[in-house]
Design a protein around this motif. Structure first.
Motif, PDB file in Angstrom:
ATOM      1  N   LYS A   1       0.811  -1.218   0.000  1.00 25.73           N
ATOM      2  CA  LYS A   1       0.000   0.000   0.000  1.00 25.73           C
ATOM      3  C   LYS A   1       0.848   1.273   0.000  1.00 25.73           C
ATOM      4  CE  LYS A   1      -3.742  -2.258   2.516  1.00 25.73           C
ATOM      5  NZ  LYS A   1      -4.568  -2.249   3.732  1.00 25.73           N
ATOM      6  N   HIS A   2       2.120   1.182   0.373  1.00 25.67           N
ATOM      7  CA  HIS A   2       2.942   2.388   0.477  1.00 25.67           C
ATOM      8  C   HIS A   2       3.681   2.646  -0.827  1.00 25.67           C
ATOM      9  CE1 HIS A   2       2.033   2.630   4.686  1.00 25.67           C
ATOM     10  NE2 HIS A   2       2.478   1.402   4.871  1.00 25.67           N
ATOM     11  N   ILE A   3       3.921   3.888  -1.095  1.00 25.33           N
ATOM     12  CA  ILE A   3       4.527   4.285  -2.370  1.00 25.33           C
ATOM     13  C   ILE A   3       5.880   3.622  -2.584  1.00 25.33           C
ATOM     14  CG2 ILE A   3       5.497   6.235  -3.652  1.00 25.33           C
ATOM     15  CD1 ILE A   3       3.319   7.977  -2.433  1.00 25.33           C
ATOM     16  N   ILE A   4       6.739   3.681  -1.573  1.00 23.11           N
ATOM     17  CA  ILE A   4       8.087   3.127  -1.738  1.00 23.11           C
ATOM     18  C   ILE A   4       8.036   1.634  -1.991  1.00 23.11           C
ATOM     19  CG2 ILE A   4       8.376   2.909   0.769  1.00 23.11           C
ATOM     20  CD1 ILE A   4      11.352   3.341   0.361  1.00 23.11           C
ATOM     21  N   MET A   5       7.125   0.931  -1.301  1.00 25.10           N
ATOM     22  CA  MET A   5       7.032  -0.504  -1.488  1.00 25.10           C
ATOM     23  C   MET A   5       6.470  -0.840  -2.859  1.00 25.10           C
ATOM     24  SD  MET A   5       8.435  -1.803   1.053  1.00 25.10           S
ATOM     25  CE  MET A   5       8.048  -3.505   0.669  1.00 25.10           C
ATOM     26  N   ARG A   6       5.547  -0.016  -3.376  1.00 23.04           N
ATOM     27  CA  ARG A   6       5.017  -0.267  -4.708  1.00 23.04           C
ATOM     28  C   ARG A   6       6.119  -0.170  -5.756  1.00 23.04           C
ATOM     29  NH1 ARG A   6       0.310   2.679  -3.146  1.00 23.04           N
ATOM     30  NH2 ARG A   6       1.014   4.510  -4.254  1.00 23.04           N
ATOM     31  N   LYS A   7       6.976   0.870  -5.608  1.00 23.18           N
ATOM     32  CA  LYS A   7       8.072   1.035  -6.563  1.00 23.18           C
ATOM     33  C   LYS A   7       9.015  -0.155  -6.530  1.00 23.18           C
ATOM     34  CE  LYS A   7       8.257   6.099  -6.534  1.00 23.18           C
ATOM     35  NZ  LYS A   7       9.084   7.264  -6.183  1.00 23.18           N
ATOM     36  N   ILE A   8       9.347  -0.567  -5.331  1.00 24.62           N
ATOM     37  CA  ILE A   8      10.271  -1.687  -5.169  1.00 24.62           C
ATOM     38  C   ILE A   8       9.648  -2.961  -5.736  1.00 24.62           C
ATOM     39  CG2 ILE A   8      11.403  -3.179  -3.458  1.00 24.62           C
ATOM     40  CD1 ILE A   8      11.719  -0.663  -1.726  1.00 24.62           C
ATOM     41  N   TYR A   9       8.358  -3.165  -5.474  1.00 23.16           N
ATOM     42  CA  TYR A   9       7.714  -4.401  -5.896  1.00 23.16           C
ATOM     43  C   TYR A   9       7.587  -4.464  -7.414  1.00 23.16           C
ATOM     44  CZ  TYR A   9       4.846  -8.540  -5.531  1.00 23.16           C
ATOM     45  OH  TYR A   9       4.380  -9.815  -5.629  1.00 23.16           O
TER      46      TYR A   9
ATOM     47  N   THR B   1       9.564  -3.101  -9.585  1.00 22.21           N
ATOM     48  CA  THR B   1      10.885  -3.411 -10.116  1.00 22.21           C
ATOM     49  C   THR B   1      11.240  -4.866  -9.862  1.00 22.21           C
ATOM     50  OG1 THR B   1      11.523  -1.149  -9.631  1.00 22.21           O
ATOM     51  CG2 THR B   1      13.292  -2.676 -10.148  1.00 22.21           C
ATOM     52  N   PHE B   2      10.798  -5.393  -8.730  1.00 25.02           N
ATOM     53  CA  PHE B   2      11.018  -6.795  -8.430  1.00 25.02           C
ATOM     54  C   PHE B   2      10.364  -7.677  -9.501  1.00 25.02           C
ATOM     55  CE2 PHE B   2       9.637 -10.780  -6.461  1.00 25.02           C
ATOM     56  CZ  PHE B   2      10.865 -11.271  -6.018  1.00 25.02           C
ATOM     57  N   LEU B   3       9.140  -7.302  -9.931  1.00 27.59           N
ATOM     58  CA  LEU B   3       8.453  -8.049 -10.979  1.00 27.59           C
ATOM     59  C   LEU B   3       9.251  -8.021 -12.278  1.00 27.59           C
ATOM     60  CD1 LEU B   3       4.716  -6.977 -10.514  1.00 27.59           C
ATOM     61  CD2 LEU B   3       5.761  -9.155  -9.895  1.00 27.59           C
ATOM     62  N   ILE B   4       9.809  -6.853 -12.594  1.00 26.54           N
ATOM     63  CA  ILE B   4      10.604  -6.725 -13.814  1.00 26.54           C
ATOM     64  C   ILE B   4      11.825  -7.631 -13.753  1.00 26.54           C
ATOM     65  CG2 ILE B   4      12.019  -5.150 -15.192  1.00 26.54           C
ATOM     66  CD1 ILE B   4      10.085  -2.912 -14.349  1.00 26.54           C
ATOM     67  N   CYS B   5      12.515  -7.575 -12.592  1.00 23.90           N
ATOM     68  CA  CYS B   5      13.700  -8.419 -12.420  1.00 23.90           C
ATOM     69  C   CYS B   5      13.328  -9.895 -12.457  1.00 23.90           C
ATOM     70  CB  CYS B   5      14.387  -8.087 -11.088  1.00 23.90           C
ATOM     71  SG  CYS B   5      15.094  -6.441 -11.022  1.00 23.90           S
ATOM     72  N   LEU B   6      12.194 -10.219 -11.869  1.00 26.40           N
ATOM     73  CA  LEU B   6      11.758 -11.605 -11.803  1.00 26.40           C
ATOM     74  C   LEU B   6      11.452 -12.159 -13.192  1.00 26.40           C
ATOM     75  CD1 LEU B   6      10.779 -14.083 -10.199  1.00 26.40           C
ATOM     76  CD2 LEU B   6       8.553 -12.961 -10.033  1.00 26.40           C
TER      77      LEU B   6
ATOM     78  N   PHE C   1      17.581  -5.056  -9.012  1.00 28.52           N
ATOM     79  CA  PHE C   1      16.621  -4.891  -7.921  1.00 28.52           C
ATOM     80  C   PHE C   1      17.161  -3.952  -6.852  1.00 28.52           C
ATOM     81  CE2 PHE C   1      14.642  -6.800  -3.969  1.00 28.52           C
ATOM     82  CZ  PHE C   1      13.418  -6.172  -4.151  1.00 28.52           C
ATOM     83  N   MET C   2      18.420  -4.147  -6.440  1.00 26.23           N
ATOM     84  CA  MET C   2      19.004  -3.310  -5.396  1.00 26.23           C
ATOM     85  C   MET C   2      19.160  -1.869  -5.869  1.00 26.23           C
ATOM     86  SD  MET C   2      19.036  -5.518  -3.108  1.00 26.23           S
ATOM     87  CE  MET C   2      19.801  -4.621  -1.765  1.00 26.23           C
ATOM     88  N   ASP C   3      19.493  -1.702  -7.154  1.00 23.10           N
ATOM     89  CA  ASP C   3      19.630  -0.355  -7.691  1.00 23.10           C
ATOM     90  C   ASP C   3      18.287   0.367  -7.675  1.00 23.10           C
ATOM     91  OD1 ASP C   3      21.331   1.647  -9.073  1.00 23.10           O
ATOM     92  OD2 ASP C   3      19.929   1.322 -10.719  1.00 23.10           O
ATOM     93  N   SER C   4      17.205  -0.359  -7.941  1.00 23.92           N
ATOM     94  CA  SER C   4      15.876   0.255  -7.915  1.00 23.92           C
ATOM     95  C   SER C   4      15.497   0.700  -6.514  1.00 23.92           C
ATOM     96  CB  SER C   4      14.839  -0.725  -8.447  1.00 23.92           C
ATOM     97  OG  SER C   4      14.585  -1.762  -7.519  1.00 23.92           O
ATOM     98  N   ILE C   5      15.890  -0.075  -5.501  1.00 21.16           N
ATOM     99  CA  ILE C   5      15.619   0.311  -4.120  1.00 21.16           C
ATOM    100  C   ILE C   5      16.370   1.595  -3.787  1.00 21.16           C
ATOM    101  CG2 ILE C   5      15.878  -0.329  -1.698  1.00 21.16           C
ATOM    102  CD1 ILE C   5      15.555  -3.226  -2.497  1.00 21.16           C
TER     103      ILE C   5
ATOM    104  N   LEU D   1      22.282   1.063   1.081  1.00 21.47           N
ATOM    105  CA  LEU D   1      22.748  -0.169   0.458  1.00 21.47           C
ATOM    106  C   LEU D   1      24.240  -0.174   0.145  1.00 21.47           C
ATOM    107  CD1 LEU D   1      19.759  -0.817  -1.952  1.00 21.47           C
ATOM    108  CD2 LEU D   1      20.165  -1.749   0.312  1.00 21.47           C
ATOM    109  N   ASP D   2      24.922   0.913   0.451  1.00 21.99           N
ATOM    110  CA  ASP D   2      26.363   0.947   0.241  1.00 21.99           C
ATOM    111  C   ASP D   2      27.059   0.156   1.344  1.00 21.99           C
ATOM    112  OD1 ASP D   2      26.209   2.623  -2.019  1.00 21.99           O
ATOM    113  OD2 ASP D   2      25.970   4.374  -0.731  1.00 21.99           O
ATOM    114  N   PRO D   3      27.891  -0.818   0.976  1.00 26.84           N
ATOM    115  CA  PRO D   3      28.516  -1.672   1.990  1.00 26.84           C
ATOM    116  C   PRO D   3      29.328  -0.901   3.033  1.00 26.84           C
ATOM    117  CG  PRO D   3      28.815  -2.594  -0.199  1.00 26.84           C
ATOM    118  CD  PRO D   3      28.231  -1.230  -0.397  1.00 26.84           C
TER     119      PRO D   3
END
Length: 335
Positions: free
Chosen positions: A18-26, A28-33, A59-63, A124-126
């Protein structure tokens, strides 16, 4: 099969994210998948670790690109402000909770008000580090004991307190914690009512290449105090330490919530002083949430494996049919 999978994922997408950030991540996850279905369709057997890694990197870059940072003067609810220091950027509460819990694998803590990152790095930077921000409305802290504290004796008690929460951490599938010692002894600025110290912490029972640094800052106010904790590795101590004065100066209570606004006739006094604040007696309420660590490297490595497992879930069906094996009801491990 692909159509059925798409319908299932779209259903989950609409009803659970339901949240904007999670929608964007999800999305992109579908695209990667689904990326391998369109680009590596000649033979499923040709899918290898390089493709797995590529999907994980996408996926990580999209996050990383989905985060919305703030700069300048930021209002912290109705009781404080942070003037984001030059060379830093601020992540709001909702995004910060996602980072600390979902990306860094800490217990969920909904009291987090934000994260302060150096301008040149992110979650996400180590090699990145961050400063978390919370507020504890525990009452007015009487600082009369500040000059009489034996910090070596205090440290020994803190080590025992840290180990006391380990059974709860282990029960909740988190590694045990051990307080190694001071990275910087406590210092209290009585004029500005600001306190800071640093601890070296080991996560887990085995040897660690780099222990965790928890650099603690407390800013005292009328009804409680602001809790700022720098989260990084011991090898980042010098980088964090040289920025502490800048961070200390950036956060203030607004009028009506300042330490000097305390009214003994109206306001609650905390049950502990400066010594109790450093020892973390308040963490008895937080339990396993008391200490944060940054596990970004583990998450980055894990995403590729997760995508690979999902790929094998789909493509493995063909091999099963060809070899006439009985149906496998066991679900793949994508954690």
């Amino acid at each position: 099969m692909i159509l059925l999978t798409l319908r299932t994922l779209i259903f989950v997408h609409h009803f659970y994210l339901k949240h904007i950030i999670m929608r964007k991540i999800y999305i992109t996850f579908l695209i990667c998948l689904l990326f391998p279905f369109f680009t590596f369709s000649n033979t499923p057997e040709e899918y290898d670790e390089n493709e797995d890694t590529l999907s994980g990197m996408l996926f990580m870059d999209s996050i990383a690109n989905s985060f919305k940072y703030q700069r300048g003067l930021v209002k912290i609810k109705d009781f404080a402000t942070i003037k984001v220091p030059e060379g830093f950027k601020f992540l709001d509460s909702e995004q910060s909770i996602f980072v600390i819990h979902s990306l860094w694998n800490n217990p969920e803590d909904t009291t987090i008000l934000g994260l302060l990152f150096p301008e040149t790095s992110g979650p996400l930077d180590p090699d990145s580090w961050a400063i978390s921000l919370r507020y504890a409305e525990e009452g007015y802290i009487d600082d009369d004991d500040a000059e009489s504290i034996d910090y070596d004796e205090l440290l020994e008690g803190m080590k025992k307190d840290a180990e006391a929460v380990n059974p709860a951490r282990i029960e909740n599938n988190y590694p045990p914690i051990y307080l190694i010692g001071w990275a910087a002894k406590p210092y209290y600025d009585a004029a500005n009512k600001k306190l800071h110290w640093a601890k070296e912490i080991q996560f887990g029972d085995g040897p660690s290449e780099v222990n965790t640094l928890n650099y603690n800052i407390r800013i005292l106010g009328r009804k409680g105090y602001l809790v700022l904790n720098a989260i990084g590795g011991m090898d980042q101590f010098d980088a964090i330490n040289k920025e502490i004065d800048k961070v200390l100066a950036s956060v203030e209570f607004v009028d009506g919530y300042k330490y000097s606004d305390f009214n003994p006739k109206l306001d609650k006094v905390a049950a502990y002083g400066i010594g109790g604040l450093i020892a973390g007696k308040v963490l008895a309420k937080a339990g396993i949430l008391g200490i944060l660590a940054k596990f970004g490297k583990l998450i980055i490595l894990g995403i590729g494996a997760a995508l690979g497992a999902i790929w094998k879930l789909f493509t493995g069906r063909k091999k099963t049919t060809e070899t006439a094996q009985p149906e496998n009801k066991e679900q793949p491990d994508v954690s």
